[in-house]
Write a protein that holds these residues in place. Structure first.
Motif, PDB file in Angstrom:
ATOM      1  N   PRO A 101       0.128-104.968 -56.148  1.00  0.00           N
ATOM      2  CA  PRO A 101       0.146-106.527 -55.683  1.00  0.00           C
ATOM      3  C   PRO A 101      -0.792-106.594 -54.324  1.00  0.00           C
ATOM      4  O   PRO A 101      -1.117-107.788 -54.060  1.00  0.00           O
ATOM      5  N   TRP A 102      -0.532-105.893 -53.337  1.00  0.00           N
ATOM      6  CA  TRP A 102      -1.305-105.814 -52.050  1.00  0.00           C
ATOM      7  C   TRP A 102      -2.736-106.169 -52.269  1.00  0.00           C
ATOM      8  O   TRP A 102      -3.254-106.937 -51.652  1.00  0.00           O
ATOM      9  N   THR A 103      -3.183-105.203 -53.083  1.00  0.00           N
ATOM     10  CA  THR A 103      -4.575-105.007 -53.236  1.00  0.00           C
ATOM     11  C   THR A 103      -5.034-106.331 -53.959  1.00  0.00           C
ATOM     12  O   THR A 103      -5.935-107.136 -53.595  1.00  0.00           O
ATOM     13  N   ILE A 104      -4.386-106.761 -55.001  1.00  0.00           N
ATOM     14  CA  ILE A 104      -4.945-108.162 -55.689  1.00  0.00           C
ATOM     15  C   ILE A 104      -4.777-109.264 -54.940  1.00  0.00           C
ATOM     16  O   ILE A 104      -5.450-110.039 -54.879  1.00  0.00           O
ATOM     17  N   GLY A 105      -3.616-109.475 -54.178  1.00  0.00           N
ATOM     18  CA  GLY A 105      -3.431-110.292 -52.678  1.00  0.00           C
ATOM     19  C   GLY A 105      -4.745-110.503 -52.011  1.00  0.00           C
ATOM     20  O   GLY A 105      -5.444-111.346 -51.832  1.00  0.00           O
ATOM     21  N   LEU A 106      -4.857-109.450 -51.292  1.00  0.00           N
ATOM     22  CA  LEU A 106      -5.834-109.249 -50.345  1.00  0.00           C
ATOM     23  C   LEU A 106      -7.223-109.357 -51.141  1.00  0.00           C
ATOM     24  O   LEU A 106      -8.211-110.309 -50.570  1.00  0.00           O
ATOM     25  N   VAL A 107      -7.590-108.617 -51.862  1.00  0.00           N
ATOM     26  CA  VAL A 107      -9.024-108.653 -52.452  1.00  0.00           C
ATOM     27  C   VAL A 107      -9.262-110.095 -53.306  1.00  0.00           C
ATOM     28  O   VAL A 107     -10.245-110.546 -53.320  1.00  0.00           O
ATOM     29  N   GLY A 108      -8.181-110.394 -54.114  1.00  0.00           N
ATOM     30  CA  GLY A 108      -8.418-111.718 -54.730  1.00  0.00           C
ATOM     31  C   GLY A 108      -8.525-112.764 -53.817  1.00  0.00           C
ATOM     32  O   GLY A 108      -9.623-113.545 -54.084  1.00  0.00           O
ATOM     33  N   ILE A 109      -7.893-113.094 -52.999  1.00  0.00           N
ATOM     34  CA  ILE A 109      -7.804-114.204 -51.791  1.00  0.00           C
ATOM     35  C   ILE A 109      -9.147-114.101 -51.202  1.00  0.00           C
ATOM     36  O   ILE A 109     -10.114-115.121 -51.133  1.00  0.00           O
ATOM     37  N   ALA A 110      -9.589-112.811 -50.744  1.00  0.00           N
ATOM     38  CA  ALA A 110     -10.746-112.948 -49.753  1.00  0.00           C
ATOM     39  C   ALA A 110     -11.830-112.993 -50.773  1.00  0.00           C
ATOM     40  O   ALA A 110     -13.055-113.778 -50.138  1.00  0.00           O
ATOM     41  N   THR A 111     -11.961-112.516 -52.077  1.00  0.00           N
ATOM     42  CA  THR A 111     -13.146-112.631 -52.859  1.00  0.00           C
ATOM     43  C   THR A 111     -13.395-114.126 -53.247  1.00  0.00           C
ATOM     44  O   THR A 111     -14.584-114.627 -53.231  1.00  0.00           O
ATOM     45  N   ILE A 112     -12.078-114.872 -53.508  1.00  0.00           N
ATOM     46  CA  ILE A 112     -12.364-116.002 -53.924  1.00  0.00           C
ATOM     47  C   ILE A 112     -12.820-116.952 -52.761  1.00  0.00           C
ATOM     48  O   ILE A 112     -13.822-117.982 -52.931  1.00  0.00           O
ATOM     49  N   ILE A 113     -12.411-116.993 -51.753  1.00  0.00           N
ATOM     50  CA  ILE A 113     -12.617-117.628 -50.515  1.00  0.00           C
ATOM     51  C   ILE A 113     -14.354-117.371 -50.306  1.00  0.00           C
ATOM     52  O   ILE A 113     -15.249-118.350 -50.092  1.00  0.00           O
ATOM     53  N   ALA A 114     -14.625-115.976 -50.278  1.00  0.00           N
ATOM     54  CA  ALA A 114     -16.244-115.554 -50.060  1.00  0.00           C
ATOM     55  C   ALA A 114     -16.798-116.414 -51.066  1.00  0.00           C
ATOM     56  O   ALA A 114     -18.183-116.803 -50.818  1.00  0.00           O
ATOM     57  N   PHE A 115     -16.519-116.179 -52.339  1.00  0.00           N
ATOM     58  CA  PHE A 115     -17.448-116.792 -53.517  1.00  0.00           C
ATOM     59  C   PHE A 115     -17.614-118.465 -53.337  1.00  0.00           C
ATOM     60  O   PHE A 115     -18.696-118.928 -53.413  1.00  0.00           O
ATOM     61  N   VAL A 116     -16.335-119.208 -52.902  1.00  0.00           N
ATOM     62  CA  VAL A 116     -16.510-120.560 -52.901  1.00  0.00           C
ATOM     63  C   VAL A 116     -17.182-121.063 -51.714  1.00  0.00           C
ATOM     64  O   VAL A 116     -18.054-121.533 -51.616  1.00  0.00           O
ATOM     65  N   LEU A 117     -17.029-120.300 -50.506  1.00  0.00           N
ATOM     66  CA  LEU A 117     -17.804-120.884 -49.192  1.00  0.00           C
ATOM     67  C   LEU A 117     -19.218-120.386 -49.263  1.00  0.00           C
ATOM     68  O   LEU A 117     -19.804-120.927 -49.017  1.00  0.00           O
ATOM     69  N   GLY A 118     -19.428-119.055 -50.064  1.00  0.00           N
ATOM     70  CA  GLY A 118     -20.795-118.691 -49.859  1.00  0.00           C
ATOM     71  C   GLY A 118     -21.705-119.480 -50.895  1.00  0.00           C
ATOM     72  O   GLY A 118     -22.717-119.778 -50.480  1.00  0.00           O
TER      73      GLY A 118
END
Lengths: 326, 347
Positions: A101-118
């Motif tokens: 859960p920790w990985t999914i939370g961290l990676v998931g949120i960070a990746t989605i932010i990076a994707f949308v922002l980028g």
């Protein structure tokens, strides 16, 4: 429908391949490190657990490789990934379950932010090609060339050692008991901010560049020129005509580069000692905990596979052509 | 291929295309790639590191393993980049480590590219069931996360030296190249010149080697550069997390020592900043070369070589939807033409 069936078959094959690779790797390696470890653990492992480790690592030389393979699947389907040597005698499945859960939370949120922002930045830069906005490109090139973990090191130096704004390791305040309270969630966000920031910083460059190049390419298509000629507002043309078509390869790239992004963020966890699956893998590698290594790899692969399935269906929802051609 | 909507946005003299500089039409084309500033910068940096990799061990001021009494010294005249916790010279470690990084990158890049070309071109050229199988194989390898795979393979090898790691990276990193290669081969397979060669009774291997492969050169080059980038990153990462032997110097090893001896907490920035910058510089050089190849292949991206100031000076108003095209007045000479932004070459 055809599309869904085709993709499902593909993912089943991939899942099968991942499990088979996991089965084959320890058997193809020269030497026999696991036997040595088993020797060291003599008497501390009960016979049942020993049996499952034997099956997982192919120490059971009396049975044929095919029989081993069948046994291996049997264990996996029961959720038995063997026992961890490092955290003896905790089962691997349990450790992985806590870390995931920790990985999914961290990676998931960070990746989605990076994707949308980028992607949004990419549209903006691509639309203003040949102006000051292009000056952002060398910067993004630099960030895409920096290894993830090094950026993490720099972030720790600047923000936690020098400025002291954020903690340099861990995932929540050790003085707290995990619970669904505001206080605890706040602590998790506070501890997760720096790792997430570094993940976003280092993965955003790829999205910006990809989207920019697509917008540049798409914006010389006829339908964009026509939209201009019709006198539509600049914004409408940019978002509704150019970006809308340019985002398609971006989504399919998202699925493909996910493995790469996840690999990078796992390293990030190692740098930040963030208690996710990457850090667990790191510990397993350092202590030569083979069952834990195998378990981590399997779970990571299956998680990436799951994310790929989601990306696939998003793509199908966005692009009607994908649904038809399959 | 879709055609650009070419429009003369510039106020310079409009003149029918490039007729006047046909004195030697082959020469400028051949050096087109090198005229690209990005590619040139990238190649320059690569050459620098290449030379360093060859002569590194001789020009390093100290033996990278030599322990001295200058413990954890900041940069000074005797140690340009300072020393680590046992007094070893960090500049020497970086200089000596260059070879390890480049050799692994090169071996992994070559092996992955060869695998990718073989699988991709075969799949594209053979078609049918063979194609289905090979594409499924490369798609599977694309979805499985590579770094964890490399980590568990390298982690279980008894001795994971540089070459072994390079081969593991090559064996897992070919899929992307294969996919691109297959798509391109598919589109080439039915072109007239291939059909003509087939009608002439050429053998299949000759069709592939003489007709298809030369047309894939740019894509193969781009794939190779991309794989080298990935290989360098993976190898440095593996060294950083301590999977490869820590006695082999490469830039990741330096970071490994720095991380494990609390360089961050001690504020020893000279220990981990230079090594990371070297990695970033090398990665950037490779990316720039890839941009150069991209712009060489896709002329639409080429105007990005000009920044806003150059555009203004040349009185080109960038507008979306139109590729600025500049035509040189007669007699302006090939120099002016060469400096022109996105002249349309043959497309």
């Amino acid at each position: 429908m055809r599309f869904a069936v085709r993709r499902t078959i593909f993912y089943l094959i991939t899942a099968w391949a991942a499990v088979t690779i996991n089965f084959l790797i320890p058997r193809l390696m020269p030497g026999d490190p696991v036997t040595a470890l088993m020797g060291r653990m003599q008497g501390r492992i009960d016979s049942n657990a020993e049996e499952s480790i034997r099956v997982l690592f192919g120490l059971d030389t009396s049975s044929s490789i095919w029989q081993q393979y069948v046994d291996y699947w049997g264990l996996l389907l029961r959720g038995d990934l063997g026992l961890s040597f490092t955290f003896f005698p905790t089962p691997v499945a349990e450790i992985v379950q806590q870390a995931l859960p920790w990985t999914i939370g961290l990676v998931g949120i960070a990746t989605i932010i990076a994707f949308v922002l980028g992607t949004s930045i990419g549209v903006a830069i691509g639309w203003r090609r040949g102006t000051w906005a292009d000056a952002l490109l060398p910067i993004t090139t630099f960030f895409s060339a920096v290894p993830y973990f090094w950026l993490g090191l720099i972030a720790i130096t600047v923000f936690s050692v020098t400025l002291g704004w954020f903690p340099s390791s861990g995932s929540y305040d050790r003085g707290m008991v995990p619970a669904w309270s505001w206080e605890f969630v706040g602590s998790v966000i506070y501890y997760g901010f720096l790792p997430a920031l570094t993940v976003v910083l280092s993965s955003i460059a790829g999205w910006i560049l990809g989207m920019r190049n697509m917008v540049v390419t798409v914006s010389s298509e006829d339908y964009v020129t026509v939209a201009h000629a019709k006198g539509l507002p600049e914004r409408t043309v940019m978002v509704g005509y150019a970006a809308r078509n340019a985002i398609l390869p971006q989504v399919s790239n998202f699925a493909l580069s996910l493995g790469f992004v996840v690999g990078g963020t796992l390293i990030m966890e190692m740098v930040f000692s963030y208690q996710g699956i990457g850090y667990t893998l790191f510990q397993a590698v350092n202590t030569q905990d083979y069952p834990l290594m195998q378990g981590c790899f399997l779970v990571i692969t299956l998680a990436v596979l799951g994310a790929n399935i989601i990306a696939d269906f998003v793509y199908a929802a966005l692009d009607p052509r994908a649904r038809q051609e399959g | 291929m879709a055609q650009d909507t070419s429009l003369v946005e510039s106020e310079t003299v409009v003149e029918p295309a490039v007729e006047h500089r046909t004195r030697d039409p082959r020469r400028p084309k051949r050096f087109l790639f090198l005229r690209n500033g990005k590619a040139l910068t990238g190649i320059g940096i690569l050459l620098f590191f290449g030379v360093l990799a060859v002569v590194g061990p001789w020009i390093a001021p100290y033996d990278p393993n030599q322990v001295s009494v200058d413990l954890l010294q900041p940069p000074s005249w005797t140690h340009w980049l300072g020393t680590d916790h046992t007094g070893r010279d960090i500049l020497s470690q970086i200089v000596v480590g260059t070879r390890g990084v480049l050799v692994v990158g090169l071996i992994a890049g070559v092996s992955a590219t060869v695998l990718g070309v073989v699988v991709g071109v075969t799949a594209g050229f053979v078609g049918g069931a063979g194609d289905e199988t090979l594409s499924a194989l490369s798609n599977v390898f694309l979805v499985i996360p590579q770094l964890p795979l490399i980590i568990i393979i390298a982690g279980q090898l008894p001795t994971a030296g540089g070459v072994t790691v390079a081969l593991v990276i090559g064996a897992t990193g070919w899929a992307w190249g294969a996919r691109v290669m297959r798509a391109q081969t598919l589109s080439l397979r039915k072109r007239d010149f291939v059909e003509a060669a087939r009608a002439n009774g050429e053998r299949t291997w000759r069709l592939v080697l003489a007709e298809v492969l030369p047309n894939l050169t740019a894509i193969i080059a781009a794939g190779f550069v991309g794989t080298v980038t990935f290989a360098v990153m993976s190898q440095v990462t593996l060294a950083f997390i301590g999977i490869t032997p820590v006695s082999d110097w490469n830039w990741g090893t330096i970071l490994f020592w720095a991380q494990n001896n609390l360089a961050l907490q001690r504020g020893a920035w000279w220990w981990f900043v230079p090594a990371g910058l070297c990695i970033a510089l090398l990665g950037m050089a490779l990316t720039l070369v890839n941009f150069g190849i991209d712009e060489f292949v896709n002329p639409r991206l080429r105007s990005t070589g000009m920044n806003a100031r150059v555009l203004r000076r040349r009185r080109i108003r960038p507008r979306i939807g139109f590729t600025p095209v500049l035509r040189t007045p007669p007699g302006a000479g090939p120099r002016a033409a060469a400096a022109g932004p996105t002249r349309k070459e043959r497309s």
